[in-house]
Design an enzyme around this catalytic site. Sequence first.
Site, PDB file in Angstrom:
ATOM      1  N   HIS A 135     -19.650  -5.385 -14.600  1.00 22.44           N
ATOM      2  CA  HIS A 135     -19.916  -5.295 -13.166  1.00 22.44           C
ATOM      3  C   HIS A 135     -20.554  -3.937 -12.878  1.00 22.44           C
ATOM      4  O   HIS A 135     -19.915  -3.019 -12.402  1.00 22.44           O
ATOM      5  CB  HIS A 135     -18.586  -5.438 -12.405  1.00 22.44           C
ATOM      6  CG  HIS A 135     -18.748  -5.459 -10.916  1.00 22.44           C
ATOM      7  ND1 HIS A 135     -19.588  -6.328 -10.263  1.00 22.44           N
ATOM      8  CD2 HIS A 135     -18.156  -4.732  -9.942  1.00 22.44           C
ATOM      9  CE1 HIS A 135     -19.504  -6.122  -8.960  1.00 22.44           C
ATOM     10  NE2 HIS A 135     -18.639  -5.156  -8.741  1.00 22.44           N
ATOM     11  N   ILE A 174      -9.570  -6.067  -9.010  1.00 20.88           N
ATOM     12  CA  ILE A 174     -10.843  -5.981  -8.277  1.00 20.88           C
ATOM     13  C   ILE A 174     -11.360  -4.543  -8.247  1.00 20.88           C
ATOM     14  O   ILE A 174     -12.560  -4.296  -8.136  1.00 20.88           O
ATOM     15  CB  ILE A 174     -10.678  -6.513  -6.827  1.00 20.88           C
ATOM     16  CG1 ILE A 174     -10.170  -7.959  -6.821  1.00 20.88           C
ATOM     17  CG2 ILE A 174     -11.994  -6.424  -6.060  1.00 20.88           C
ATOM     18  CD1 ILE A 174     -10.080  -8.590  -5.433  1.00 20.88           C
ATOM     19  N   SER A 175     -10.460  -3.573  -8.366  1.00 24.09           N
ATOM     20  CA  SER A 175     -10.829  -2.158  -8.245  1.00 24.09           C
ATOM     21  C   SER A 175     -11.927  -1.757  -9.239  1.00 24.09           C
ATOM     22  O   SER A 175     -11.949  -2.228 -10.378  1.00 24.09           O
ATOM     23  CB  SER A 175      -9.603  -1.276  -8.504  1.00 24.09           C
ATOM     24  OG  SER A 175      -8.468  -1.771  -7.842  1.00 24.09           O
ATOM     25  N   ASN A 176     -12.776  -0.859  -8.795  1.00 22.31           N
ATOM     26  CA  ASN A 176     -13.868  -0.348  -9.638  1.00 22.31           C
ATOM     27  C   ASN A 176     -13.508   0.958 -10.335  1.00 22.31           C
ATOM     28  O   ASN A 176     -12.647   1.674  -9.840  1.00 22.31           O
ATOM     29  CB  ASN A 176     -15.106  -0.110  -8.756  1.00 22.31           C
ATOM     30  CG  ASN A 176     -15.956  -1.361  -8.631  1.00 22.31           C
ATOM     31  OD1 ASN A 176     -16.045  -2.143  -9.571  1.00 22.31           O
ATOM     32  ND2 ASN A 176     -16.556  -1.529  -7.473  1.00 22.31           N
ATOM     33  N   ASP A 210       0.865  -1.188   0.000  1.00 23.71           N
ATOM     34  CA  ASP A 210       0.000   0.000   0.000  1.00 23.71           C
ATOM     35  C   ASP A 210       0.895   1.230   0.000  1.00 23.71           C
ATOM     36  O   ASP A 210       2.062   1.156   0.399  1.00 23.71           O
ATOM     37  CB  ASP A 210      -0.923   0.022   1.224  1.00 23.71           C
ATOM     38  CG  ASP A 210      -2.188   0.859   0.982  1.00 23.71           C
ATOM     39  OD1 ASP A 210      -3.274   0.266   0.807  1.00 23.71           O
ATOM     40  OD2 ASP A 210      -2.081   2.110   0.960  1.00 23.71           O
TER      41      ASP A 210
HETATM   42  O1  TXD Z   1     -16.345  -7.204  -6.889  1.00 21.31           O
HETATM   43  C1  TXD Z   1     -15.664  -6.252  -7.031  1.00 21.31           C
HETATM   44  N1  TXD Z   1     -14.888  -6.142  -8.097  1.00 21.31           N
HETATM   45  C2  TXD Z   1     -15.670  -5.182  -6.015  1.00 21.31           C
HETATM   46  C3  TXD Z   1     -14.784  -4.058  -6.192  1.00 21.31           C
HETATM   47  C4  TXD Z   1     -16.505  -5.277  -4.895  1.00 21.31           C
HETATM   48  C5  TXD Z   1     -16.419  -4.337  -3.908  1.00 21.31           C
HETATM   49  C6  TXD Z   1     -15.500  -3.207  -3.958  1.00 21.31           C
HETATM   50  N2  TXD Z   1     -14.749  -3.124  -5.159  1.00 21.31           N
HETATM   51  C7  TXD Z   1     -13.731  -2.081  -5.328  1.00 21.31           C
HETATM   52  O2  TXD Z   1     -12.481  -2.527  -4.784  1.00 21.31           O
HETATM   53  C8  TXD Z   1     -13.968  -0.773  -4.630  1.00 21.31           C
HETATM   54  O3  TXD Z   1     -14.892   0.018  -5.326  1.00 21.31           O
HETATM   55  C9  TXD Z   1     -12.579  -0.185  -4.651  1.00 21.31           C
HETATM   56  O4  TXD Z   1     -12.292   0.417  -5.901  1.00 21.31           O
HETATM   57  C10 TXD Z   1     -11.677  -1.413  -4.474  1.00 21.31           C
HETATM   58  C11 TXD Z   1     -11.058  -1.552  -3.074  1.00 21.31           C
HETATM   59  O5  TXD Z   1     -12.055  -1.593  -2.099  1.00 21.31           O
HETATM   60  P1  TXD Z   1     -11.673  -1.519  -0.548  1.00 21.31           P
HETATM   61  O6  TXD Z   1     -12.944  -1.612   0.208  1.00 21.31           O
HETATM   62  O7  TXD Z   1     -10.579  -2.463  -0.227  1.00 21.31           O
HETATM   63  O8  TXD Z   1     -11.137  -0.018  -0.467  1.00 21.31           O
HETATM   64  P2  TXD Z   1     -10.157   0.649   0.632  1.00 21.31           P
HETATM   65  O9  TXD Z   1     -10.395   0.023   1.968  1.00 21.31           O
HETATM   66  O10 TXD Z   1     -10.310   2.115   0.521  1.00 21.31           O
HETATM   67  O11 TXD Z   1      -8.714   0.219   0.163  1.00 21.31           O
HETATM   68  C12 TXD Z   1      -8.114   0.745  -0.964  1.00 21.31           C
HETATM   69  C13 TXD Z   1      -6.657   0.869  -0.654  1.00 21.31           C
HETATM   70  C14 TXD Z   1      -6.341   1.864   0.472  1.00 21.31           C
HETATM   71  O12 TXD Z   1      -5.643   1.227   1.517  1.00 21.31           O
HETATM   72  C15 TXD Z   1      -5.470   2.914  -0.224  1.00 21.31           C
HETATM   73  O13 TXD Z   1      -4.425   3.435   0.605  1.00 21.31           O
HETATM   74  C16 TXD Z   1      -4.895   2.109  -1.378  1.00 21.31           C
HETATM   75  O14 TXD Z   1      -5.963   1.323  -1.819  1.00 21.31           O
HETATM   76  N3  TXD Z   1      -4.344   2.932  -2.447  1.00 21.31           N
HETATM   77  C17 TXD Z   1      -3.301   2.555  -3.177  1.00 21.31           C
HETATM   78  N4  TXD Z   1      -2.574   1.432  -3.156  1.00 21.31           N
HETATM   79  C18 TXD Z   1      -1.550   1.357  -4.029  1.00 21.31           C
HETATM   80  N5  TXD Z   1      -1.242   2.332  -4.906  1.00 21.31           N
HETATM   81  C19 TXD Z   1      -1.960   3.455  -4.971  1.00 21.31           C
HETATM   82  N6  TXD Z   1      -1.657   4.416  -5.857  1.00 21.31           N
HETATM   83  C20 TXD Z   1      -3.036   3.606  -4.082  1.00 21.31           C
HETATM   84  N7  TXD Z   1      -3.948   4.597  -3.859  1.00 21.31           N
HETATM   85  C21 TXD Z   1      -4.737   4.164  -2.865  1.00 21.31           C
END
Ligand code: TXD
Length: 321
Positions: free
Chosen positions: A176, A119-121, A34
């Site tokens: 999705h 997985i990201s949206n 992260d």
């Molecule tokens: O089924 C599916 N595909 C999904 C997708 C179902 C539910 C949620 N889904 C999506 O997953 C949601 O819409 C988000 O786009 C992602 C991640 O969900 P999450 O609940 O894990 O989000 P968090 O808790 O905010 O975690 C995201 C992390 C956070 O710790 C940030 O610091 C980090 O991403 N982050 C980064 N990591 C690496 N590199 C960069 N640039 C970065 N920016 C933020």
Amino acid sequence: MARKKIALIGGGQIGGVLAQLISLKELGDVILFDIVEDLPQGKTLDIAEASRIDGFDVSVKGTNSYKDIEGSDIVIITAGLPRKPGMSRDDLLVTNAKIMQQVAEGVKEFASNAFVIVISNPLDAMVTLFQKVSGIPHHKVMGQAGVLDSSRFSTFIAWELGVSVKDINAMVLGGHGDTMVPLVRYANVNGMPVMELLERKYGDAEKAKEVMKAMVDRTKMAGGEVVKLLKTGSAFYSPASAAVQMTEAILKDEKRVLPTCAFVKDQYGADGVYLGVPAVLGADGVEKVLEISLDEEETAALNNSINAVTTLVADMERLGF
Ligand code: TXD
């Protein structure tokens, strides 16, 4: 055989559950990345300290450096913002596209031989962007959505019929988003059509259709239902479980048939796009996309979903991604 290495990019809600599930199942060593300092280190320390209790023995570590993902067999990406109440997945496009570009550069530099599950949206657009920037071959880059959407649909059917969810087979295709396509006609309980069981339950075909429509609508809105309840983020247990099932299928060469956001070439009326389709997942990643016949209504719904995905990807490209 050397232990597998699994890199998780994004150490938020889903990333944390992924790290725990993968450790519990001992699928391989885990590296949680992260950009937030200390967060992934803290989460993985917490998980590792449960190893004696849960009886798993893999390395689970956190990092803020892409160098540490070097040599990963699988990379699972959850980096990006989640939705807040009232937002659609597409509202996340610009913010998450910028993040996905950085992630793709990092993975390209240090783990370009890995299989990648995004997985990201907004999912379909993020997978497309990741593949474009990283240049990793299409069959090795896929998205997770369908396994979760199908599990949601199956859960609602099981509750409605009062039978074990283990006996439900139901699949959701398409993008999705709100246009996803739950395949009602093929949904079954150990081979028995769900629609027939509903008709027998209610003794009325119209009522059965109504009940099914409510389940289909709930499936399409299921992500939003959780967001509304949580208020501060979106679903995280179930998306993690879904990605773990895909990971296991690839690492163990299981040839599981899982609804996957895969690159589709001249199938289902789509060509050269990422789309949720039934795919065989094994040691070669997406080994095959299975095609089944769809009736007029299903075809129209899938075309609508393909259009939504194509429009979103075009919007993203117009924005310079
Ligand atoms: O089924 C599916 N595909 C999904 C997708 C179902 C539910 C949620 N889904 C999506 O997953 C949601 O819409 C988000 O786009 C992602 C991640 O969900 P999450 O609940 O894990 O989000 P968090 O808790 O905010 O975690 C995201 C992390 C956070 O710790 C940030 O610091 C980090 O991403 N982050 C980064 N990591 C690496 N590199 C960069 N640039 C970065 N920016 C933020």
